[in-house]
Design a protein around this motif. Structure first.
Motif, PDB file in Angstrom:
ATOM      1  N   GLN A 199      21.298  39.905   9.688  1.00 29.23           N
ATOM      2  CA  GLN A 199      22.702  40.529   8.798  1.00 29.23           C
ATOM      3  C   GLN A 199      21.824  42.082   8.043  1.00 29.23           C
ATOM      4  OE1 GLN A 199      23.798  37.825   5.973  1.00 29.23           O
ATOM      5  NE2 GLN A 199      25.431  36.484   7.712  1.00 29.23           N
ATOM      6  N   VAL A 200      22.558  42.509   7.819  1.00 29.53           N
ATOM      7  CA  VAL A 200      22.764  44.412   7.206  1.00 29.53           C
ATOM      8  C   VAL A 200      22.735  44.030   5.761  1.00 29.53           C
ATOM      9  CG1 VAL A 200      25.230  44.477   7.995  1.00 29.53           C
ATOM     10  CG2 VAL A 200      22.968  46.516   7.166  1.00 29.53           C
ATOM     11  N   GLN A 201      22.073  44.836   4.948  1.00 30.07           N
ATOM     12  CA  GLN A 201      21.743  44.944   3.181  1.00 30.07           C
ATOM     13  C   GLN A 201      22.721  46.139   2.761  1.00 30.07           C
ATOM     14  OE1 GLN A 201      21.018  41.817   1.252  1.00 30.07           O
ATOM     15  NE2 GLN A 201      20.317  40.940   3.599  1.00 30.07           N
ATOM     16  N   LEU A 202      23.823  45.330   1.716  1.00 34.42           N
ATOM     17  CA  LEU A 202      25.051  46.887   1.625  1.00 34.42           C
ATOM     18  C   LEU A 202      25.012  46.680   0.557  1.00 34.42           C
ATOM     19  CD1 LEU A 202      28.236  45.263   3.891  1.00 34.42           C
ATOM     20  CD2 LEU A 202      26.216  46.951   4.367  1.00 34.42           C
ATOM     21  N   VAL A 203      25.291  48.099  -0.145  1.00 31.28           N
ATOM     22  CA  VAL A 203      25.016  48.340  -1.566  1.00 31.28           C
ATOM     23  C   VAL A 203      26.152  49.259  -1.800  1.00 31.28           C
ATOM     24  CG1 VAL A 203      23.980  49.239  -3.387  1.00 31.28           C
ATOM     25  CG2 VAL A 203      22.238  47.608  -1.700  1.00 31.28           C
ATOM     26  N   GLU A 204      27.166  49.396  -2.705  1.00 26.29           N
ATOM     27  CA  GLU A 204      27.928  49.882  -3.149  1.00 26.29           C
ATOM     28  C   GLU A 204      27.753  51.148  -3.868  1.00 26.29           C
ATOM     29  OE1 GLU A 204      30.261  45.954  -1.381  1.00 26.29           O
ATOM     30  OE2 GLU A 204      29.014  46.480  -2.866  1.00 26.29           O
ATOM     31  N   SER A 205      28.742  51.836  -4.339  1.00 25.51           N
ATOM     32  CA  SER A 205      28.185  52.458  -5.934  1.00 25.51           C
ATOM     33  C   SER A 205      29.116  54.280  -5.635  1.00 25.51           C
ATOM     34  CB  SER A 205      27.038  53.959  -5.858  1.00 25.51           C
ATOM     35  OG  SER A 205      27.277  54.250  -4.421  1.00 25.51           O
ATOM     36  N   GLY A 206      30.327  54.371  -6.393  1.00 26.92           N
ATOM     37  CA  GLY A 206      31.102  55.309  -6.749  1.00 26.92           C
ATOM     38  C   GLY A 206      32.178  54.907  -7.467  1.00 26.92           C
ATOM     39  N   GLY A 207      32.336  53.555  -8.008  1.00 24.79           N
ATOM     40  CA  GLY A 207      33.622  53.329  -8.637  1.00 24.79           C
ATOM     41  C   GLY A 207      33.730  52.880 -10.052  1.00 24.79           C
ATOM     42  N   GLY A 208      35.210  53.459 -10.762  1.00 25.53           N
ATOM     43  CA  GLY A 208      35.273  53.815 -11.927  1.00 25.53           C
ATOM     44  C   GLY A 208      36.153  53.648 -12.590  1.00 25.53           C
TER      45      GLY A 208
END
Length: 121
Positions: free
Chosen positions: A1-10
């Motif tokens: 599996q690939v590891q995913l990290v989100e950013s940019g919400g608000g």
């Protein structure tokens, strides 16, 4: 599996814009179908957009306002969200699967932690 990290919400006002980012690990990022899902309180998780190769699917509710893009050199997928509405308020998740675009979130084995998007009126 690939590891995913989100950013940019608000928090953003109605009509505003946000760009979400999802950074992925792994050397085969370019072969994955990448999707953005969202889940509002009390609602099921729904597909916003998914893209693989030359195929991209947008939910009707975001067509013309949201755009997915990916930079395979940076192992990153983006979701540009314009003309935001209060009903876009949700936790947004990045997801990945090997293969083609599918709509069912259960068919995506890799998920990010989610990022909150709140659109105020």
């Amino acid at each position: 599996q690939v590891q995913l990290v989100e950013s940019g919400g608000g928090l953003v006002q109605v009509g505003g814009s946000l760009r979400l980012s999802c950074a992925a690990s792994g050397r085969t990022f370019g072969t994955y179908a990448m999707g953005w899902f969202r889940q509002a309180p009390g609602k099921e998780r729904e597909l916003v957009v998914s893209s693989s190769g030359g195929t991209t699917y947008y939910a009707d509710s975001v067509k013309g306002r949201f755009t997915i893009s990916r930079d395979n050199a940076k192992n990153t997928v983006y979701l540009q969200m314009n003309s935001l509405k209060p009903e876009d308020t949700a936790v947004y998740y990045c997801a990945a699967r090997s293969g083609t675009v599918v709509f069912d979130p259960r068919l995506y084995p890799s998920w990010g932690q989610g990022t909150q998007v709140t659109v105020s009126s």
